[in-house]
Design an enzyme around this catalytic site. Structure first.
Site, PDB file in Angstrom:
ATOM      1  N   ASP A  31       0.873  -1.463  -0.205  1.00  0.00           N
ATOM      2  CA  ASP A  31       0.166  -0.061  -0.411  1.00  0.00           C
ATOM      3  C   ASP A  31       0.770   1.246  -0.153  1.00  0.00           C
ATOM      4  OD1 ASP A  31      -1.944  -1.971   0.304  1.00  0.00           O
ATOM      5  OD2 ASP A  31      -2.459  -0.654   2.466  1.00  0.00           O
ATOM      6  N   TYR A  34       1.946   2.244  -3.723  1.00  0.00           N
ATOM      7  CA  TYR A  34       0.866   2.794  -4.428  1.00  0.00           C
ATOM      8  C   TYR A  34       0.984   3.679  -3.325  1.00  0.00           C
ATOM      9  CZ  TYR A  34      -3.432   2.759  -6.562  1.00  0.00           C
ATOM     10  OH  TYR A  34      -4.586   3.464  -7.018  1.00  0.00           O
ATOM     11  N   ASP A  35       1.098   4.523  -2.814  1.00  0.00           N
ATOM     12  CA  ASP A  35       0.495   5.060  -2.255  1.00  0.00           C
ATOM     13  C   ASP A  35       1.591   6.560  -2.468  1.00  0.00           C
ATOM     14  OD1 ASP A  35      -1.429   5.000  -1.093  1.00  0.00           O
ATOM     15  OD2 ASP A  35      -1.029   4.428   0.896  1.00  0.00           O
ATOM     16  N   GLU A 112     -24.700 -17.538  -8.994  1.00  0.00           N
ATOM     17  CA  GLU A 112     -24.304 -16.319  -8.183  1.00  0.00           C
ATOM     18  C   GLU A 112     -24.501 -16.208  -6.420  1.00  0.00           C
ATOM     19  OE1 GLU A 112     -24.664 -13.064 -10.301  1.00  0.00           O
ATOM     20  OE2 GLU A 112     -24.413 -14.092 -12.586  1.00  0.00           O
ATOM     21  N   LYS A 114     -25.836 -14.010  -3.713  1.00  0.00           N
ATOM     22  CA  LYS A 114     -26.257 -13.035  -3.991  1.00  0.00           C
ATOM     23  C   LYS A 114     -26.047 -11.778  -3.126  1.00  0.00           C
ATOM     24  CE  LYS A 114     -31.251 -10.442  -4.328  1.00  0.00           C
ATOM     25  NZ  LYS A 114     -31.776 -10.634  -3.630  1.00  0.00           N
ATOM     26  N   ASP A 116     -25.619  -9.026  -0.579  1.00  0.00           N
ATOM     27  CA  ASP A 116     -26.522  -8.171   0.284  1.00  0.00           C
ATOM     28  C   ASP A 116     -25.311  -7.019   0.424  1.00  0.00           C
ATOM     29  OD1 ASP A 116     -28.361  -7.385   2.034  1.00  0.00           O
ATOM     30  OD2 ASP A 116     -28.300  -8.099   3.204  1.00  0.00           O
ATOM     31  N   ARG A 135     -30.070   2.175  -7.651  1.00  0.00           N
ATOM     32  CA  ARG A 135     -29.961   1.589  -7.951  1.00  0.00           C
ATOM     33  C   ARG A 135     -32.046   2.060  -8.270  1.00  0.00           C
ATOM     34  NH1 ARG A 135     -35.159  -2.350  -6.640  1.00  0.00           N
ATOM     35  NH2 ARG A 135     -35.875  -3.567  -8.396  1.00  0.00           N
ATOM     36  N   GLU A 172     -22.625  -4.901  -7.202  1.00  0.00           N
ATOM     37  CA  GLU A 172     -22.948  -4.061  -6.378  1.00  0.00           C
ATOM     38  C   GLU A 172     -22.229  -3.764  -4.870  1.00  0.00           C
ATOM     39  OE1 GLU A 172     -26.419  -5.552  -5.709  1.00  0.00           O
ATOM     40  OE2 GLU A 172     -26.643  -5.536  -3.574  1.00  0.00           O
ATOM     41  N   TYR A 224     -21.883  -8.359 -11.716  1.00  0.00           N
ATOM     42  CA  TYR A 224     -22.178  -9.276 -12.744  1.00  0.00           C
ATOM     43  C   TYR A 224     -23.568  -9.084 -13.310  1.00  0.00           C
ATOM     44  CZ  TYR A 224     -25.831  -7.037  -8.970  1.00  0.00           C
ATOM     45  OH  TYR A 224     -26.327  -6.032  -8.529  1.00  0.00           O
ATOM     46  N   LYS A 312     -32.927 -17.763  -1.839  1.00  0.00           N
ATOM     47  CA  LYS A 312     -32.930 -17.303  -0.287  1.00  0.00           C
ATOM     48  C   LYS A 312     -32.792 -18.177   0.405  1.00  0.00           C
ATOM     49  CE  LYS A 312     -34.833 -13.131  -0.280  1.00  0.00           C
ATOM     50  NZ  LYS A 312     -33.948 -12.053  -0.475  1.00  0.00           N
ATOM     51  N   CYS A 406     -25.389   3.606  37.604  1.00  0.00           N
ATOM     52  CA  CYS A 406     -24.032   2.242  37.425  1.00  0.00           C
ATOM     53  C   CYS A 406     -24.484   1.089  37.919  1.00  0.00           C
ATOM     54  CB  CYS A 406     -23.219   2.760  37.105  1.00  0.00           C
ATOM     55  SG  CYS A 406     -21.996   1.299  37.336  1.00  0.00           S
ATOM     56  N   CYS A 409     -21.743   0.107  39.700  1.00  0.00           N
ATOM     57  CA  CYS A 409     -21.126  -0.013  40.910  1.00  0.00           C
ATOM     58  C   CYS A 409     -21.835   1.386  41.762  1.00  0.00           C
ATOM     59  CB  CYS A 409     -19.136   0.749  40.982  1.00  0.00           C
ATOM     60  SG  CYS A 409     -19.533   2.086  39.528  1.00  0.00           S
ATOM     61  N   CYS A 424     -21.044   5.824  32.690  1.00  0.00           N
ATOM     62  CA  CYS A 424     -20.143   5.889  35.131  1.00  0.00           C
ATOM     63  C   CYS A 424     -19.150   6.506  34.457  1.00  0.00           C
ATOM     64  CB  CYS A 424     -19.964   4.021  35.184  1.00  0.00           C
ATOM     65  SG  CYS A 424     -19.945   3.988  36.746  1.00  0.00           S
ATOM     66  N   CYS A 429     -14.740   1.451  39.000  1.00  0.00           N
ATOM     67  CA  CYS A 429     -16.021   0.643  37.900  1.00  0.00           C
ATOM     68  C   CYS A 429     -15.288  -0.336  37.216  1.00  0.00           C
ATOM     69  CB  CYS A 429     -17.022   1.587  36.949  1.00  0.00           C
ATOM     70  SG  CYS A 429     -17.879   0.545  37.004  1.00  0.00           S
TER      71      CYS A 429
HETATM   72  S1  IVH Z   1     -28.334  -9.451 -11.239  1.00  0.00           S
HETATM   73  C1  IVH Z   1     -32.632  -8.528 -12.902  1.00  0.00           C
HETATM   74  N1  IVH Z   1     -26.725 -10.669  -9.882  1.00  0.00           N
HETATM   75  O1  IVH Z   1     -30.122  -8.338  -5.651  1.00  0.00           O
HETATM   76  C2  IVH Z   1     -31.588  -9.034 -13.169  1.00  0.00           C
HETATM   77  N2  IVH Z   1     -28.409  -9.073  -8.056  1.00  0.00           N
HETATM   78  O2  IVH Z   1     -33.234  -9.060  -6.014  1.00  0.00           O
HETATM   79  C3  IVH Z   1     -30.798  -8.102 -11.298  1.00  0.00           C
HETATM   80  N3  IVH Z   1     -28.502  -8.992  -5.680  1.00  0.00           N
HETATM   81  O3  IVH Z   1     -30.952  -5.666  -7.833  1.00  0.00           O
HETATM   82  C4  IVH Z   1     -29.973  -8.686 -11.181  1.00  0.00           C
HETATM   83  N4  IVH Z   1     -26.281  -9.499  -6.536  1.00  0.00           N
HETATM   84  O4  IVH Z   1     -29.571  -5.440  -5.508  1.00  0.00           O
HETATM   85  C5  IVH Z   1     -27.729  -9.751 -10.034  1.00  0.00           C
HETATM   86  N5  IVH Z   1     -25.098 -11.479  -8.700  1.00  0.00           N
HETATM   87  C6  IVH Z   1     -26.718 -11.041  -8.938  1.00  0.00           C
HETATM   88  C7  IVH Z   1     -26.579 -10.322  -7.923  1.00  0.00           C
HETATM   89  C8  IVH Z   1     -27.752  -9.481  -7.949  1.00  0.00           C
HETATM   90  C9  IVH Z   1     -27.220  -9.664  -5.600  1.00  0.00           C
HETATM   91  C10 IVH Z   1     -29.034  -8.327  -6.092  1.00  0.00           C
HETATM   92  C11 IVH Z   1     -29.114  -6.783  -7.018  1.00  0.00           C
HETATM   93  C12 IVH Z   1     -30.135  -6.582  -7.454  1.00  0.00           C
HETATM   94  C13 IVH Z   1     -31.265  -7.275  -6.524  1.00  0.00           C
HETATM   95  C14 IVH Z   1     -32.501  -8.483  -7.099  1.00  0.00           C
END
Ligand code: IVH
Length: 667
Positions: A31, A34-35, A112, A114, A116, A135, A172, A224, A312, A406, A409, A424, A429
Site C-alpha cells: 500500500d 502504491y501511495d 451466483e 446474491k 447483500d 438502482r 453490488e 454481475y 433465498k 451504574c 458500582c 459511569c 468501576c
Molecule cells: S442480477 C434482473 N445478480 O439482487 C437481474 N442481482 O433482487 C437482477 N443482487 O437489485 C440483477 N447479487 O441488488 C443480480 N449476482 C447478482 C446479485 C444481484 C445481488 C441484488 C441486486 C438486485 C437484487 C434483485
C-alpha cells in the site's frame, strides 16, 4: 513532454496495480508503494494542469460536497428478482423455463452468490467512467458518481484498446465483515454511532453528499450484469462475466456454470456453508439462464425477469419476546441497554440477547419489556431489535427509561454534552475494568490467546488484576488456581502473555483504550512518533494537531490521558514487565538502512521471502518495480526486463551470492 509521458505511464501502472489488487486479489506492491506512486502522479499533474483527466487515479479523492443528488434515468430498467424459498420452487423455476422455451434438454445456468449490498450502475463512454447511479426505483436512480469514484475496485477507465462506445455494467457495492467490524470499532473509539450492519453501512456511505466521507469507507464492488452496451456483443452471461475482469471489473470468484436442476439444487445446498466461509454477507443465490438469446425470449414479467430467480437462504430475522432489559457497562463506561430475549434460532444461531443501542433508539422504536419483537442477526454483528410487533403488545406495559445509575458500582451516570449515551464516570468501576481488559487482550491489541471473558472475570474477582499492567505479572500459579483452569491451559496463557510483550506501538496504544484513539489513529501516531512511545507521551497539543489526521478532540483526549499520573504508572509497569515494540526498535542500522531493493528471477536456494525479511531487519524495503529510486536489484537466473531496466538506470545489480555476502558483511 517528458512529464506527460511519465503521467501516462504512472496512470497505466496504478490502474494495473488496482486490477491486481481488486480483480485478481494478487497485489504486487505494498500500500505504501502504491501511495508513493500516486503521490508522484499527483505532483506531476499539479505541475502540468493541461494534463488533467477525470479518469486519472488521482481523481478518486473526494471532491467538493454536493448539496443534493441529481437523478439519472436508467437506459434499461434495473429489475428485481423473484424469490424461491426452497428446492421445490427452484425445480418449478426450471420447469417453467423449459416449458416456455419448449425445450427438453437441460438448460445451462449461471449460479451466483446474491450479495447483500447495494445495486449500482456504472456507465462508460468510450472506455471512461462518465457516471454511476443507485438502482433507485429501478427506473430512476440517484447520481452518485462522486462517491463511486472513490471506490478503488471500480475502474475509472477500462482496459481495452478498442472499448465499446457505451458500456453499462451493474454490480453490488458492499463492505466486508472484517472492514465493517474495524470501522465500528473505530467509531466506538471515536464515540460515533455504530452502523447496524454492513449493508446499512454501505448504503449510508454511498449516499453521502460529501465524497470525503465515502472515501474513508472500505467499500468494494462485484459486478454481475450488463446494462445497455453498444459496440460489443455477448452471447451468454458466462461470456460477459469472463470479459469483466479483462476490462478491470471485479467478479465474484464463487460464480459457477452448470446444467439443469441437479446443478441448481447442489449449488443452493452448498450456499449455506459458503455463507459462513466468505467474508461478506450474502442473502441468497441468483440463478440465471446462461444464454442471452434464451433470456430475451423469456423476457420479463412486471418487475422481474423470467430468466432469473433468487434462491433465498434461511431468514436471519425472527420474532421473539423481550423478557427483560438490562444495562451493560462497557470499557468507556457507556451504559448500553440490552434486551434479554426468549432464546430464538436465527439463521442457525441461538440468540438470547439483542442490543437496544441507547435511549434514543428505545424511544424511536418504543421498545418495552414483554414486547414481542422482530430480531435481526447480520453476520458477526450483535443482534438487534428491528421493530416491535405492536399487535402483540400486552396491555399494561411501561415505557422503558435507562436509570441514571451504574448498575455495577452504583455511581451516578450522566451524559456529557452532545452525547446520546449515559456513562459511569467512576474510574474504579469493575465493569469498566473488565471491558478495558477484554479490549486490551483482544486480537487487534495485545492479541493474548486464551484470556477470555470468563477468565478475566475470575481474575478480577480474585483480585489478581486491577489494571492492564497486572496481566504481565500473572504467573502459572495464579492461573492454575482459578476455578476450572487446568495446568496446561494456564501454561498456554502464560506463554501467550509472554509472546504478547513483543508487539507494535500501534497495538499497545489502541489497547490502552484512550477515548477517540481507534486502531487507525494508533497506526498514524505510531508512524508519526516512529514508535517512540516516550515522545508521544511528552508531545504537546500543537504537535499532535499538526499531524494531518489528528483533530483537536483526539489531541485533547491524548493529552488528558497522559497527564494522568496513574495512567503513566500503569504504562511504566508494562514496560518494566518487558513490553517492547518490535517493528522500529529492532532495526539494525547499517549501510542498507532506508535503501530500496528489487528482486527478480530465480534466486536458487535463497527464498525470496527470507531475503525480504533480511533486508527489513536492516531497515531496507522491497519494491516490485525498478525506478530511479531503486538502490539494488538482486537478480537471479532468468531475469528479464527488470535487469535491462536496472542496467539502463545504473542501479547496482547483485546475484544471490553477492547479496548474501553483503548481508553477512553487515553483521
Ligand atoms: S442480477 C434482473 N445478480 O439482487 C437481474 N442481482 O433482487 C437482477 N443482487 O437489485 C440483477 N447479487 O441488488 C443480480 N449476482 C447478482 C446479485 C444481484 C445481488 C441484488 C441486486 C438486485 C437484487 C434483485
Amino acid at each position: 513532454m517528458q512529464d506527460k509521458k511519465r503521467i501516462d505511464e504512472l496512470r497505466l501502472i496504478l490502474n494495473q496495480h488496482n486490477i491486481n489488487y481488486y480483480v485478481y486479489d494478487n497485489p504486487t506492491i505494498s500500500d505504501y508503494e502504491y501511495d508513493q506512486l500516486l503521490k508522484k502522479l499527483q505532483n506531476l499533474e499539479d505541475k502540468n494542469p493541461d494534463c488533467f483527466s477525470p479518469d486519472s487515479p488521482t481523481q478518486r479523492v473526494g471532491g467538493m460536497p454536493l448539496t443534493s443528488f441529481k437523478t439519472i434515468t436508467h437506459r434499461l430498467p434495473m429489475q428485481s428478482l423473484a424469490n424461491a424459498m426452497n428446492d421445490d420452487e427452484i425445480i418449478h423455476f426450471d420447469k417453467q423455463i423449459k416449458k416456455f422455451l419448449k425445450l427438453n434438454d437441460e438448460i445451462s445456468y449461471i449460479a451466483e452468490p446474491k450479495l447483500d449490498g447495494l445495486a449500482v450502475e456504472l456507465v462508460y463512454e468510450n472506455g471512461s467512467l462518465v457516471y454511476g447511479s443507485t438502482r433507485g426505483d429501478g427506473f430512476i436512480g440517484e447520481d452518485i458518481t462522486h462517491n463511486l469514484k472513490t471506490i478503488k475496485s471500480i475502474p475509472l477507465v477500462i482496459t481495452d484498446d478498442n472499448p465499446p462506445s457505451l458500456l453499462e455494467v451493474r454490480g453490488e457495492v458492499f463492505i466486508n465483515k472484517v472492514d465493517f467490524k474495524n470501522l465500528n470499532e473505530e467509531r466506538t473509539a471515536n464515540n460515533e454511532p455504530l452502523f447496524a450492519n454492513p449493508r446499512n453501512c454501505a448504503a449510508g456511505s454511498l449516499r453521502q453528499l460529501d465524497p470525503k466521507v465515502t472515501e474513508n469507507r472500505p467499500l468494494r464492488i462485484f459486478c454481475y450484469a450488463p446494462g445497455k452496451i453498444i459496440g460489443k456483443q455477448f452471447i451468454s452471461q458466462i461470456q460477459f462475466l469472463n470479459q469483466l475482469p479483462k476490462w478491470g471489473f471485479p467478479v465474484n470468484p464463487y460464480i459457477e456454470e452448470g446444467n439443469g436442476t441437479s446443478f441448481l439444487i447442489d449449488y443452493y445446498m452448498r450456499a449455506e456453508s459458503l455463507r459462513t466461509k466468505i467474508n461478506y454477507d450474502i442473502d441468497g443465490v441468483v440463478f440465471k439462464v446462461n444464454s442471452y438469446k434464451y433470456q430475451s425470449e423469456l423476457g420479463i414479467r412486471s418487475k422481474s425477469p423470467r430468466w432469473a430467480i433468487a434462491g433465498k437462504l434461511k431468514a436471519e430475522q425472527a420474532t421473539t419476546k423481550i423478557k427483560n432489559i438490562i444495562i451493560s457497562v462497557g470499557r468507556t463506561g457507556a451504559l448500553t441497554p440490552v434486551a434479554q430475549l426468549e432464546p430464538v434460532n436465527i439463521g442457525g444461531v441461538i440468540v438470547s440477547n439483542a442490543t437496544l443501542h441507547n435511549q434514543d433508539e428505545i424511544n424511536r422504536k418504543d421498545i418495552r419489556i414483554n414486547d414481542t419483537v422482530l430480531v435481526q442477526r447480520a453476520g458477526d454483528v450483535i443482534p438487534e431489535v428491528v421493530k416491535v410487533i405492536l399487535e402483540k403488545r400486552v396491555l399494561k406495559s411501561n415505557v422503558f427509561v435507562i436509570p441514571d445509575e451504574c448498575p455495577i458500582c452504583f455511581s451516578k451516570a450522566s451524559k456529557s454534552k452532545d452525547e446520546a449515551v449515559l456513562r459511569c464516570h467512576n474510574l474504579y468501576c469493575p465493569a469498566k475494568l473488565k471491558g478495558s481488559l477484554q479490549h486490551f487482550v483482544s486480537k487487534n491489541c495485545m492479541n493474548i490467546d486464551g484470556l477470555g471473558i470468563k477468565i478475566i472475570e475470575l481474575l478480577i474477582k480474585n483480585k489478581l488484576i486491577n489494571n492492564i499492567s497486572d496481566i504481565f505479572y500473572l504467573n502459572q500459579d495464579n492461573l492454575s488456581h482459578l476455578e476450572g483452569m487446568g495446568e496446561k491451559s494456564a501454561n498456554n496463557i502464560i506463554k501467550s502473555i509472554e509472546n504478547s510483550k513483543t508487539t507494535s506501538m500501534a497495538q499497545f496504544l489502541f489497547g490502552l483504550g484512550i477515548r477517540h484513539v481507534g486502531q487507525n489513529a494508533s497506526k498514524i501516531l505510531e508512524k508519526n512518533f516512529k514508535s517512540n512511545f516516550d515522545s508521544l507521551v511528552k508531545s504537546t497539543k500543537e504537535e499532535l494537531v499538526n499531524i494531518h489526521e489528528i483533530g483537536e478532540v483526539m489531541a485533547d483526549s491524548i493529552i488528558s490521558y497522559f497527564s494522568n499520573q496513574l495512567n503513566i504508572e500503569i504504562i511504566n509497569k508494562c514496560f518494566l514487565a518487558g513490553l517492547k515494540f518490535s517493528n522500529v526498535n529492532e532495526i539494525r542500522q547499517s549501510v542498507i538502512t532506508g535503501k530500496t531493493f528489487v528482486f527478480t528471477g530465480n534466486l536458487g536456494d535463497l527464498k525470496r521471502s527470507d531475503a525480504i525479511k533480511l533486508i527489513e531487519l536492516y531497515g531496507a524495503k522491497k519494491s516490485s518495480s525498478i525506478s530511479s529510486k531503486t538502490d539494488f536489484l538482486i537478480a537471479g537466473e532468468k531475469s528479464g526486463s527488470k535487469l535491462d531496466k536496472a542496467k539502463k538506470l545504473g542501479v547496482k545489480i547483485l546475484d544471490a551470492q553477492e547479496f548474501m555476502d553483503l548481508i553477512n558483511s553487515l553483521k
